[in-house]
Scaffold this active site. Structure first.
Site, PDB file in Angstrom:
ATOM      1  N   GLU A 164      73.719  28.489  52.772  1.00  0.00           N
ATOM      2  CA  GLU A 164      73.521  29.819  53.347  1.00  0.00           C
ATOM      3  C   GLU A 164      74.891  30.467  53.407  1.00  0.00           C
ATOM      4  O   GLU A 164      75.907  29.798  53.666  1.00  0.00           O
ATOM      5  CB  GLU A 164      72.897  29.740  54.737  1.00  0.00           C
ATOM      6  N   ASP A 173      71.681  23.023  49.148  1.00  0.00           N
ATOM      7  CA  ASP A 173      71.375  24.434  49.367  1.00  0.00           C
ATOM      8  C   ASP A 173      72.419  24.993  50.333  1.00  0.00           C
ATOM      9  O   ASP A 173      72.893  24.287  51.230  1.00  0.00           O
ATOM     10  CB  ASP A 173      69.979  24.620  49.953  1.00  0.00           C
ATOM     11  N   HIS A 229      64.960  29.522  54.483  1.00  0.00           N
ATOM     12  CA  HIS A 229      66.318  30.040  54.420  1.00  0.00           C
ATOM     13  C   HIS A 229      67.264  29.325  55.395  1.00  0.00           C
ATOM     14  O   HIS A 229      68.257  29.907  55.835  1.00  0.00           O
ATOM     15  CB  HIS A 229      66.367  31.561  54.641  1.00  0.00           C
ATOM     16  N   ASP A 274      65.564  24.070  52.968  1.00  0.00           N
ATOM     17  CA  ASP A 274      65.434  24.504  51.570  1.00  0.00           C
ATOM     18  C   ASP A 274      65.793  23.375  50.613  1.00  0.00           C
ATOM     19  O   ASP A 274      65.181  23.225  49.537  1.00  0.00           O
ATOM     20  CB  ASP A 274      66.326  25.714  51.309  1.00  0.00           C
TER      21      ASP A 274
END
Length: 595
Positions: free
Chosen positions: A35, A33, A174, A179
Site C-alpha cells: 500500500e 502486496d 486494499h 491482498d
C-alpha cells in the site's frame, strides 16, 4: 580439401538428462502486496508491506508491517486503504523495514498482482536506502491471468474479480497482507491451469504465453540433456535431415527458447513442429561455432535457414581480358586471365560500383567484344567524352590499355586515380549546386570502395599458407586459431597458466589441410563468408600473431581507407541533428554532398 563441414576441434555430445529448471512444486514463492501514498515511486512512498511465503501449496511464513512514509497520506488513499497518518506515525521507516523484507524473500520467486507497480516501488526504495536490489525472478499474476482467463469467464483481471472467480479464502480489501493472501489463492489456481497445458517447471511458467501452441510446447523435451556450453545446434526431422542450424553461447538455453514466447517467428514455430531431435556440437570458441554453422548450412542447405544457404550467389565485377577490356557482372569466376573483384552482396551494389568506375574512367560500356579493325561510328558516350571510341580506331590498343590499367589498379589495390577522379567530379557538381547528382556519385563511390575494400582485405589472407594467432580467453588461457588460405583449419583453448606453445604446435600438426587456391579456385564466394569471419576475429583487439608462413598485408593505397573515411559521412545522413552538409531530397531519400 574435404567438402564436409568439419574441423579438427569440437565434437557432438550426448548430454545427461537435465530438466528445464526446478519444478513448480519445488519452487518457493513470496507473494507480496504494497500500500502506498500514490501511484508513482518517484513521488510517493510505501505505507504497508504484506507478504506470504509458500512452496508446494503450503504456507511457510508471513511478513506484515506498516511503514512510516514521512509524508502526508492523501485523504482518498486513507478512504481506500483505511491507513491514516495516525496509524503510521509510530511505525518504522522503509530503511528499517526493507532489509528484513529482502531477507524474508531471499532465494524465492517474487510474485505480485501487477508486479510492475509493487516491484517498482521496492526497487526505488532500495535505491534510496543504498541497498542492492537482488537478482530476483518475478512472476506477475496479472500477465498470467490474461493468458489463462478469457473475457467470457471474467470481465477483467483485477485481483478482486479473480479472487471471486476462484473462491479465494481471503477477500482482498486494499490491505497488504489480505491482498497478498488473496493473490496466493489466485496463483495456485493459475498454476493448476497451466499444469493442464503441460507446464510443470518454473522456467516454463515464467515464459508461458498463450501465443505458444500446445504442439510447440510439447516439443520442449528436445532441450533435455543438451549441454549449457557454446557451440552449434542442429534441429532435425524424423528422417534425420537438418531443418535449421544455429549457434549460441549456451546451447541448452537457446534451444529452450524455441518453445517459449521469446520465439515469435512463424517459420520457427513451423520448424519446431517438424523437429524430432536436436544435435548439439560443442565448440571451444565462438569463431569455431560460427564457422561450423556456415559450413553446415552450405553443406545441407536446411530449409528454415535463410542466411548463407546459397553462398555461391555473390556478384563479381569482371574486367575482361581482351584488347579493349570492359566491365561486366558475373556469378562465376573462371581462369580466363580476367581481373575479378568481389563478391558484392547484391547485384544492385555491384551495378553502383561499376557506374562509379564509369563516372571516373572513360572505359567503354558497350557489351560486344571489339576486334582490332575499326568499324561503325562513335556512340553518344564518345561524343560526350566518356569513351575514347576504340571501336572507330580513334583510340589505339596502347592508349586504351592505359585507361584499363587505371581500373585494374583500382580493383587490385591502388584506388588513388579512380577515387581522386570521383572526388573531383563531386566537387565540380557541388560547386554548381547540383547536389542531387553529386550525391549519386558519392553513393556509387561508397558502393565501389565498400566492395573493393572487402575484396582487397580478404585476398591477402586467402594467399597466406598458414597463420596462427591467439588472444586471451575469458576464463584464462588463450584462444588459438590456425588459418590456412583464409579458412579456419583448427582452434584450441589452452589451459589457464599453462605454456601455450606445446598446444600451438599440436594444433598446427592436427589442423585441417587446406590446398592452395588456384588463380580463381577457392577464391569463389563459397568461402568468402568464412574468410570474413576469420578476418573479423583477427582484427579484434588483443589478438596476437604467433606464427606466419608467407606474408600477410593489405595494399597501402587500397579502397579500405577511403571506405573507412566515407562510410561515417554517409551514415551521418540519418542523424537529424547533422547539418554540416547541404541536404537535398530525391525520391524520398536524403543525399549529402561535401562542398
Amino acid at each position: 580439401m574435404s567438402s564436409t563441414p568439419t574441423l579438427r576441434t569440437g565434437h557432438a555430445v550426448q548430454g545427461t538428462f537435465d530438466e528445464l529448471g526446478p519444478t513448480l512444486a519445488e519452487t518457493t514463492f513470496v507473494v507480496v502486496d504494497l500500500e502506498t501514498t500514490g501511484g508513482s515511486p518517484a513521488t510517493s512512498a510505501i505505507t504497508e508491506i504484506g507478504a506470504v511465503k509458500v512452496r508446494g501449496g503450503v504456507e511457510l511464513g508471513e511478513f506484515q508491517t506498516l511503514v512510516n512514509p514521512h509524508a502526508h497520506i492523501p485523504a482518498f488513499i486513507s478512504v481506500l486503504t483505511g491507513i491514516t497518518d495516525a496509524m503510521v506515525a509510530e511505525s518504522p521507516s522503509i530503511a528499517q523495514v526493507l532489509p528484513s523484507f529482502l531477507e524474508f524473500a531471499r532465494g524465492s520467486v517474487l510474485v505480485a498482482h501487477n508486479a510492475r507497480f509493487d516491484v517498482g516501488f521496492l526497487r526505488a526504495a532500495a535505491e534510496r536506502c543504498g541497498l542492492d536490489w537482488p537478482a530476483v525472478r518475478v512472476l506477475d499474476t496479472v500477465h498470467l491471468a490474461r493468458q489463462l482467463v478469457p473475457r467470457d469467464e471474467a470481465p477483467n483481471h483485477k485481483l478482486a474479480t479473480l479472487a471471486a472467480l476462484f473462491s479465494s479464502r481471503t477477500i482482498p480489501d486494499h490491505r497488504a497482507l489480505h491482498d497478498a493472501k488473496a493473490t496466493v489463492d489466485v496463483l495456485h489456481e493459475l498454476i493448476g491451469r497451466v499444469g493442464n497445458q503441460g507446464v510443470h517447471t518454473l522456467d516454463e511458467l515464467l515464459t508461458f504465453t498463450s501465443r505458444v501452441s500446445p504442439a510447440q510446447r510439447r516439443k520442449r523435451h528436445l532441450a533435455e540433456g543438451l549441454p549449457s556450453r557454446p557451440g552449434v545446434y542442429v534441429f532435425k526431422d524424423a528422417q534425420g535431415r537438418p531443418l535449421y542450424v544455429g549457434t549460441s553461447h549456451d546451447i541448452r538455453s537457446r534451444v529452450r527458447s524455441y518453445f517459449t514466447a521469446s520465439e515469435r517467428r512463424t517459420r520457427m514455430a513451423e520448424m519446431v513442429a517438424l523437429a524430432e531431435s536436436v544435435t548439439p556440437i560443442v565448440c571451444g570458441t565462438r569463431l569455431e561455432a560460427q564457422v561450423r554453422e556456415l559450413r553446415l548450412i552450405a553443406a545441407h542447405q536446411p530449409r528454415y535457414n535463410r542466411r548463407s544457404r546459397h553462398p555461391d550467389r555473390g556478384v563479381w565485377i569482371k574486367l575482361t581480358d581482351e584488347p579493349f577490356p570492359r566491365l561486366s557482372l558475373v556469378r562465376q569466376l573462371r581462369d580466363d586471365g580476367a581481373t575479378y573483384s568481389g563478391p558484392y552482396t547484391s547485384r544492385l551494389s555491384a551495378e553502383a560500383a561499376v557506374a562509379a568506375v564509369h563516372d571516373a574512367v572513360p572505359l567503354r560500356q558497350c557489351t560486344s567484344r571489339l576486334s582490332l579493325r575499326p568499324r561503325g561510328t562513335a556512340c553518344a558516350l564518345a561524343e560526350m567524352g566518356r569513351c575514347g571510341a576504340p571501336c572507330t580506331g580513334d583510340q589505339t590498343v596502347e592508349d586504351y590499355a592505359a585507361v584499363a590499367d587505371r581500373v585494374r589498379d583500382m580493383l587490385r589495390g591502388d584506388c588513388r586515380a579512380v577515387v581522386g577522379a570521383l572526388h573531383r567530379r563531386m566537387a565540380d557538381l557541388s560547386g554548381e549546386d547540383r547536389y542531387e547528382e553529386a550525391g549519386v556519385v558519392r553513393d556509387r563511390l561508397l558502393a565501389l570502395v565498400r566492395g573493393a575494400g572487402k575484396a582487397q582485405r580478404l585476398a591477402p589472407l586467402r594467399a597466406t599458407p598458414e597463420l596462427v594467432a591467439a588472444r586471451r580467453a575469458p576464463g584464462g588461457g588463450w584462444e588459438v586459431v590456425c588459418v590456412r588460405h583464409g579458412r579456419l583449419a583448427g582452434t584450441v583453448v589452452t589451459p589457464a597458466g599453462a605454456d601455450p606453445m606445446p598446444h600451438v604446435e599440436a594444433l598446427r600438426a592436427s589442423a585441417e589441410h587446406v590446398p592452395e587456391p588456384s588463380s580463381v579456385g577457392l577464391r569463389g564466394a563459397v568461402g568468402t563468408e568464412e574468410t570474413e569471419l576469420v578476418l573479423r576475429w583477427l582484427e579484434t583487439d588483443g589478438v596476437r600473431l604467433v606464427e606466419l608462413d608467407g606474408s600477410w598485408s593489405c595494399p597501402v593505397h587500397g579502397a579500405q581507407g577511403e571506405h573507412a573515411r566515407l562510410e561515417p559521412l554517409v551514415a551521418a545522413a540519418t542523424d537529424p541533428g547533422f547539418d554540416a552538409w547541404p541536404v537535398r531530397r530525391s525520391r524520398g531519400t536524403a543525399s549529402l554532398v561535401a562542398h
